[in-house]
Design an enzyme around this catalytic site. Structure first.
Site, mmCIF file in Angstrom:
data_model
loop_
_atom_site.group_PDB
_atom_site.id
_atom_site.type_symbol
_atom_site.label_atom_id
_atom_site.label_comp_id
_atom_site.label_asym_id
_atom_site.label_seq_id
_atom_site.Cartn_x
_atom_site.Cartn_y
_atom_site.Cartn_z
ATOM 1 N N SER A 68 -1.409 5.568 -6.129
ATOM 2 C CA SER A 68 -1.190 5.811 -4.692
ATOM 3 C C SER A 68 -0.877 7.281 -4.420
ATOM 4 C CB SER A 68 -0.033 4.958 -4.182
ATOM 5 O OG SER A 68 -0.342 3.598 -4.328
ATOM 6 N N CYS B 284 4.719 -1.430 -2.215
ATOM 7 C CA CYS B 284 5.562 -0.906 -3.295
ATOM 8 C C CYS B 284 6.955 -1.502 -3.111
ATOM 9 C CB CYS B 284 5.618 0.616 -3.258
ATOM 10 S SG CYS B 284 6.785 1.261 -4.473
ATOM 11 N N ILE C 229 -1.635 -9.435 -6.000
ATOM 12 C CA ILE C 229 -0.401 -8.962 -5.394
ATOM 13 C C ILE C 229 0.063 -7.649 -6.035
ATOM 14 C CG2 ILE C 229 0.522 -11.244 -4.770
ATOM 15 C CD1 ILE C 229 2.090 -11.241 -7.429
ATOM 16 N N ASN C 230 0.985 -6.968 -5.359
ATOM 17 C CA ASN C 230 1.729 -5.866 -5.985
ATOM 18 C C ASN C 230 2.807 -6.492 -6.876
ATOM 19 O OD1 ASN C 230 3.040 -3.295 -6.495
ATOM 20 N ND2 ASN C 230 2.208 -2.556 -4.551
HETATM 21 O O1 RRO Z 1 5.177 4.140 -7.954
HETATM 22 C C1 RRO Z 1 5.781 3.045 -8.095
HETATM 23 O O2 RRO Z 1 6.948 2.988 -8.482
HETATM 24 C C2 RRO Z 1 5.118 1.766 -7.770
HETATM 25 C C3 RRO Z 1 4.287 1.570 -6.702
HETATM 26 BR BR1 RRO Z 1 3.765 2.939 -5.586
HETATM 27 C C4 RRO Z 1 3.772 0.267 -6.422
HETATM 28 O O3 RRO Z 1 3.036 0.027 -5.450
HETATM 29 N N1 RRO Z 1 4.142 -0.731 -7.230
HETATM 30 C C5 RRO Z 1 4.941 -0.544 -8.282
HETATM 31 O O4 RRO Z 1 5.245 -1.505 -9.010
HETATM 32 N N2 RRO Z 1 5.424 0.718 -8.554
#
Ligand code: RRO
Length: 300
Positions: free
Chosen positions: A39, A122, A183-184
């Protein structure tokens, strides 16, 4: 799928090796049908202090804290990746407002992104991620703003840390989402008994890997019953049988993350060959034929 052509239904999940064109190339060599970047946001972020990742008996817990170079730097990697990769390039985008999501999206698309995946899930960064994706009204505003700003497919990556993922999915689709990723990671933590402290500097992180597969499968199944857009299953997929289960639950494609860290990039080839062998053995002609096939009643 959602306007993209994929040679096979496996994709690299966001957050794993998706920082540079070079690492994305390794993943494509390993057989991925598409790749999603880590991201990226408007401004550079260092992320959290170490420790940011911990291995447990059933998966990884991470709290990276969205480390990224910012979109103005990252466009160089997008341009290079676009020149070297022969699979769709999907850029994962986050922001702290609908405007920020749209600005980053426009820059990513101008640099060559074939599609965008909105990270509204996140589990542990304040004022972005799941703080947006847990609220259908705020989520709808973000999706509408992004959709109005570009003419490329927009995926929305959903959080399992909600009461009804199907309701959130419906809000995203009504606002214009072209596909949903489910899913996230699942909010989780690890505690070190010797130190008598949480392991991660952020204390709470997101669990991925085999432990979350049944949760992700249930989420895909519920979303499939509610909306018509393609679903991309993600969560603990380690082998072809896991991938087939997600297709049967209603996913049109799958994302693989933690298994890449554990098994290496060739996991994509192994999984897509396994899917092919399953289709042949069961006399199905295409992946489409098994998408959602498990939504049947038991015979009376
Ligand atoms: O960068 C993170 O800590 C992180 C993100 Br952006 C996410 O969407 N999901 C995750 O488990 N870690």
């Amino acid at each position: 799928m959602a306007g993209l052509r994929l040679a096979n239904p496996t994709m690299l999940a966001s957050g794993i090796l998706g920082y540079s064109a070079e690492t994305l190339e390794t993943i494509v060599d390993g057989g991925a049908g598409a790749v999603i970047t880590k991201s990226v946001g408007l401004k550079p972020r260092n992320g959290y202090a170490n420790p940011t990742i911990v291995q447990t008996s059933c998966g990884l817990i991470n709290a990276m804290g969205l480390p990224n170079p910012g979109i103005d730097e990252f466009v160089k990697e997008i341009r290079e990746a676009k020149n070297t990769l022969d699979v769709p390039l999907i850029v994962s985008v986050y922001g702290f407002s609908a405007e920020e999501y749209a600005t980053v999206t426009k820059k990513a698309v101008n640099a060559g992104a074939d599609a965008i995946e909105l990270n509204v899930s996140c589990p542990h960064v304040k004022e972005t991620g799941s703080e947006i994706g847990q609220n259908p009204k705020i989520l709808a505003k973000v999706v509408e703003k992004v959709k109005a700003s570009v003419d490329k497919p927009v995926f929305v990556k959903l959080s399992p840390n909600v009461t009804s993922i199907a309701e959130i999915a419906e809000a995203a689709v009504k606002a214009g989402a072209d596909a949903l990723t489910a899913i996230n990671t699942v909010r989780a933590m690890a505690i070190d008994a010797e130190a008598a402290m949480p392991v991660l500097s952020n204390k709470v992180g997101g669990l991925s890997g085999p432990a979350v597969k049944p949760i992700a499968l249930r989420c895909v199944y519920e979303i499939y019953e509610k909306v018509k857009v393609p679903i991309i299953g993600c969560g603990g997929i380690t082998n072809w049988r896991d991938a087939v289960e997600f297709l049967l639950a209603g996913a049109s494609a799958v994302q693989i993350g933690t298994a890449v860290a554990v098994k290496g990039a060739n996991v994509f080839k192994a999984i897509s060959r396994g899917i092919d062998a399953y289709l042949e053995k069961k006399a199905f002609k295409s992946v489409e034929e098994i998408v959602g096939l498990s939504h049947r009643s038991y015979p009376a």
